[in-house]
Structures are given as structure tokens and as C-alpha cells.
Design a protein around this motif. Structure first.
Motif, mmCIF file in Angstrom:
data_model
loop_
_atom_site.group_PDB
_atom_site.id
_atom_site.type_symbol
_atom_site.label_atom_id
_atom_site.label_comp_id
_atom_site.label_asym_id
_atom_site.label_seq_id
_atom_site.Cartn_x
_atom_site.Cartn_y
_atom_site.Cartn_z
ATOM 1 N N SER A 59 0.800 -1.220 0.000
ATOM 2 C CA SER A 59 0.000 0.000 0.000
ATOM 3 C C SER A 59 0.837 1.276 0.000
ATOM 4 O O SER A 59 0.428 2.303 -0.549
ATOM 5 N N SER A 60 2.005 1.235 0.615
ATOM 6 C CA SER A 60 2.788 2.454 0.793
ATOM 7 C C SER A 60 3.357 3.005 -0.506
ATOM 8 O O SER A 60 3.881 4.126 -0.513
ATOM 9 N N TYR A 61 3.270 2.260 -1.607
ATOM 10 C CA TYR A 61 3.775 2.783 -2.878
ATOM 11 C C TYR A 61 2.819 3.785 -3.508
ATOM 12 O O TYR A 61 3.163 4.408 -4.508
ATOM 13 N N SER A 62 1.631 3.942 -2.944
ATOM 14 C CA SER A 62 0.704 4.977 -3.416
ATOM 15 C C SER A 62 0.756 6.156 -2.458
ATOM 16 O O SER A 62 0.305 6.075 -1.324
ATOM 17 N N THR A 63 1.313 7.264 -2.934
ATOM 18 C CA THR A 63 1.449 8.450 -2.097
ATOM 19 C C THR A 63 0.094 8.949 -1.609
ATOM 20 O O THR A 63 -0.080 9.301 -0.438
ATOM 21 N N SER A 64 -0.878 8.974 -2.521
ATOM 22 C CA SER A 64 -2.192 9.499 -2.140
ATOM 23 C C SER A 64 -2.883 8.574 -1.148
ATOM 24 O O SER A 64 -3.639 9.039 -0.279
ATOM 25 N N TRP A 65 -2.644 7.277 -1.234
ATOM 26 C CA TRP A 65 -3.283 6.342 -0.309
ATOM 27 C C TRP A 65 -2.711 6.481 1.094
ATOM 28 O O TRP A 65 -3.440 6.422 2.097
ATOM 29 N N VAL A 66 -1.398 6.706 1.198
ATOM 30 C CA VAL A 66 -0.786 6.937 2.503
ATOM 31 C C VAL A 66 -1.335 8.223 3.122
ATOM 32 O O VAL A 66 -1.622 8.286 4.324
ATOM 33 N N GLU A 67 -1.511 9.252 2.314
ATOM 34 C CA GLU A 67 -2.072 10.502 2.819
ATOM 35 C C GLU A 67 -3.523 10.311 3.252
ATOM 36 O O GLU A 67 -3.965 10.870 4.262
ATOM 37 N N HIS A 68 -4.273 9.519 2.488
ATOM 38 C CA HIS A 68 -5.651 9.194 2.862
ATOM 39 C C HIS A 68 -5.681 8.526 4.245
ATOM 40 O O HIS A 68 -6.517 8.865 5.098
ATOM 41 N N ALA A 69 -4.761 7.598 4.477
ATOM 42 C CA ALA A 69 -4.700 6.908 5.761
ATOM 43 C C ALA A 69 -4.315 7.866 6.882
ATOM 44 O O ALA A 69 -4.873 7.803 7.986
ATOM 45 N N PHE A 87 -7.302 9.913 7.813
ATOM 46 C CA PHE A 87 -8.272 9.103 8.563
ATOM 47 C C PHE A 87 -7.865 8.964 10.017
ATOM 48 O O PHE A 87 -8.686 9.143 10.935
ATOM 49 N N VAL A 88 -6.600 8.641 10.252
ATOM 50 C CA VAL A 88 -6.122 8.452 11.626
ATOM 51 C C VAL A 88 -6.247 9.752 12.402
ATOM 52 O O VAL A 88 -6.691 9.763 13.562
ATOM 53 N N ARG A 89 -5.890 10.864 11.788
ATOM 54 C CA ARG A 89 -6.012 12.166 12.452
ATOM 55 C C ARG A 89 -7.456 12.437 12.871
ATOM 56 O O ARG A 89 -7.723 12.799 14.028
#
Length: 411
Positions: free
Chosen positions: A72-82, A85-87
């Protein structure tokens, strides 16, 4: 398919038949190119009793996820989405040092690393040993297992109940929906929360996102069918958010039925929209197969015309959805010379079925192709920016879904 995996009904109707393809994540090494490659039917049907859209369980989760090619971490936008969400969840649910968060199908720690950074106790449950190792290396505690009621109870007994259980992009990947849902219930505290993100069948149908149909996705949810599925394990939906991820997803907020209360007004609004679009009856699915066929013909016409003009086309990305598209359209290296991917795991391998080479992204700048076919079209904004350099030599991008579209980019 003999019966619905949720309600047991034998009454199902065809939505679209995509033929037979190999599993989308079984990338081939060069040594495997001369070996037999197994294919399985890819035929989506909908249950006319509970309206769960589903594929037959022809391959097991163990076959797909014991070693997995997706990080999953190879998608920059997906990491930012996560991270976002956590915030937000930390604030809204008042999570702190005394809280406990569990993520099911936690992959390489793309989400829980943000929980760790906030000093909140957490645990990932991830069946794929190779991506779980990456999570542990990043400092995310990870338990290697598939979730079922026994796993859920064992984790609860060892670590205590979870204030928040996260299950992003996994609820479609489990053929035993009832057992998995009971596992979620076993994990979550009696007054806790479960957050599930999954592609919305409404946007899949509306935008002809048929390439997201592949063997490791066993079912496709409306909010209505998701409510029924969660109810089978003692959980109730209390709120729903519409998300842009994966071309259109839903975030389901659920709680143990005993404390859930009435669902939110926006839950009722989304259910009403689904009903208006005919997805709680057969009418909403009747034209889908014809629209899929039109996408296939249009994309092939575009690629064939480029080849006849002597123009070069390469791909960007090697996602699961891309392999459904390539196989259904019959695209081979004569129309798509190669594709590239940021994940080094895939470099030097070949796409399943279509045998298209997968190279490092730098190859595009070296070869300067006329067109780049963007296979992870759901990351359109992110990848349009990343691939803006293609405009330096007049190259263009092709986005295949919801209809093939040529896009000029500026460097």
C-alpha cells in the motif's frame, strides 16, 4: 455459483461475464513464461434475495494472500488518505494512550504507522507474511493471520478489546463474510467502533468500473447489502461516508448492535439513492454488460489505430484492476509494449495472462512513448501530476475508465 454466500438463496442473475482469466496478482517470472497458467471464470452475479453482487469462490484467500504483490505504501495518495483518517478518528473518537486500535489486512503498515506516531497502542492483523515483515520493519506490531472468530477472540484475549477496528479494502476479499464479520465483532469493544472502507457498487455500475472485478474480490457492496452482511455478525451500520478512493468507495461506521442506535440521515440518503438507481432490484444491472462491451471495443480501437500509425503505447502501473482490463480486452505486447510500476517486487516480471513486461518507471523517460495507458485510473490526479513530464516530448496519457480518454499533459 450454487447459492448466495450471505443469505443462502439460489436465485441469482448475471451482471457481466468477463470470460476466464488468471488471478490478477500472479505475476510471472521469465522462467514461468513457458509453463501452464491456470485461468478461472470471472462472472459477476447478483443475488435477487439480498442483492449481494458476488463471484464464485474459485480461489482461496490463502492462495492469494500468503505472499502478496501489493504494498500500500507505494501509493502516495493512499498513505495521505490513511494519515487523514487516523487524524480525524483520533479526534472524533477521543483516542489516546490508553486506547487500542486494530487494523485487519494492515498490509505494510501504511495506516498504523500514523497510529504508532501518535503513541496509541495498536496491532495489525495481516495474512501476507512478506508485507507483514515490511510493517514490522517500519515499527508497526503485526500478527500474521487471517481473521475469523477464533483469531478475533485470541487477539482480544491477549491484547484486550479494541476501541477502533479498521478494515480497509478487505471486506470484499473474504468469501466467508459471516465468519469474518464475527471476527470483527470479537475484536471490537462492546462500546467500540468498526470502520470499513470498500468500493461502492453504485459507482462501479454508474462509471463502468468493471476492471475492479477480479477473483480476489469475492463480493461487491451497496450500503444495503453491507448492512445485511454486518448484521450477520452482530454489527449495525450507524453512519456512511462517500469517498473518492478507488473510483468511489463507502466508509461504513458500525458498532455492536446493542449500542448502535438509529443510523444517520446520510445513511438513509445513500440507501435512497441506491434504490432510485435500481440497485435493490434487477433493473439497475440490466445494461451493465453492454456498457462494458463498449469500453472494450473503444479502447481496442484506440490502441489498434495508434499501432497502425506506428505510434508507441506503454502502460503505467500493474494493479489488479489493470490485469482484468488487459485480459478482457485481449491486449498483448503488440499493442502495449510494456508497463511500469513503482513496486520493485514486480520489476522483471510479466502480467498474468497477457505476458506484458513490467519495468521500472524510469523506462518511460528513456523511450519517450507517444501514449501512456494509465492502468490505476483511480489515482488520476496523483498520476497526471507524476507523469506530467510525458508532455515534454508531446506524449499523452490514456485513461480507460469510465470510457477511453486521451489527455494532454503539460510538463
Amino acid at each position: 455459483m450454487t447459492s448466495c454466500r450471505l443469505c443462502g438463496s439460489t436465485s441469482t442473475a448475471s451482471v457481466v461475464d468477463l470470460g476466464a482469466t488468471p488471478p490478477c496478482e500472479r505475476f510471472l517470472t521469465e522462467e514461468q513464461l513457458d509453463e501452464r497458467e491456470l485461468t478461472y471464470p470471472l462472472h459477476l452475479r447478483v443475488c435477487t434475495s439480498c442483492w449481494l453482487a458476488q463471484l464464485p469462490a474459485l480461489i482461496t484467500p490463502e492462495e492469494t494472500f500468503t505472499e502478496y504483490a501489493y504494498f500500500s505504501s507505494y501509493s502516495t495518495s493512499w498513505v495521505e488518505h490513511a494519515r487523514s483518517f487516523v487524524r480525524d478518528a483520533t479526534t472524533d473518537l477521543r483516542l489516546g494512550p490508553d486506547s487500542f486500535v486494530v487494523e485487519v489486512a494492515s498490509n505494510d503498515g501504511y495506516l498504523l504507522r500514523h497510529v504508532v506516531s501518535q503513541g496509541i497502542r495498536c496491532l495489525g492483523i495481516e495474512p501476507s507474511a512478506n508485507v507483514g515483515d515490511a510493517a514490522r520493519a517500519a515499527g508497526v506490531p503485526t500478527h500474521t493471520a487471517f481473521l475469523d472468530p477464533r483469531t478475533g477472540a485470541a487477539v482480544r484475549a491477549e491484547h484486550g478489546p479494541a476501541d477502533l477496528v479498521v478494515a480497509n479494502n478487505v471486506y470484499a476479499h473474504v468469501p466467508d463474510i459471516v465468519g469474518f464479520t464475527k471476527g470483527l465483532r470479537a475484536l471490537v469493544a462492546d462500546d467500540g467502533w468498526v470502520s470499513i472502507e470498500v468500493q461502492h457498487l453504485l459507482t462501479l455500475v454508474e462509471n463502468v468500473q468493471y476492471d475492479t472485478i477480479y477473483h480476489e474480490h469475492f463480493q461487491y457492496y451497496t450500503v444495503e447489502s453491507a448492512r445485511r452482511a454486518l448484521g450477520s455478525g452482530g454489527l449495525s451500520v450507524v453512519d456512511v461516508e462517500l469517498l473518492p478512493t478507488h473510483g468511489g468507495s463507502i466508509r461504513l461506521w458500525a458498532r455492536p448492535a446493542e449500542v448502535a442506535g438509529e443510523p444517520s440521515a446520510r445513511t438513509a440518503d445513500i440507501l435512497a439513492r441506491e434504490k432510485a438507481e435500481g440497485l435493490h432490484e434487477l433493473s439497475g444491472y440490466s445494461q451493465f454488460a453492454a456498457r462494458v462491451a463498449l469500453v472494450r471495443r473503444s479502447l481496442l480501437s484506440l490502441l489498434i489505430a495508434a499501432a497502425e500509425r506506428g505510434e508507441t503505447v506503454v502502460g503505467y502501473g500493474a494493479p489488479g484492476k489493470g490485469n482484468t482490463l488487459l485480459n478482457h480486452c485481449g491486449i498483448r505486447p503488440d499493442l502495449l509494449a510494456y508497463t511500469v510500476d513503482r513496486n520493485p517486487y514486480k520489476h522483471g516480471r510479466y502480467t498474468p495472462g497477457t505476458r506484458i513486461p513490467i519495468l521500472a518507471p524510469e523506462q518511460i523517460e528513456i523511450d519517450r512513448p507517444d501514449y501512456v495507458l494509465v492502468l490505476p485510473w483511480n489515482l488520476r490526479a496523483e498520476l497526471t501530476a507524476q507523469l506530467s513530464y510525458v508532455g515534454e516530448w508531446g506524449g499523452k496519457l490514456i485513461f480507460p475508465i469510465p470510457h477511453p480518454e486521451i489527455v494532454e499533459v503539460k510538463s
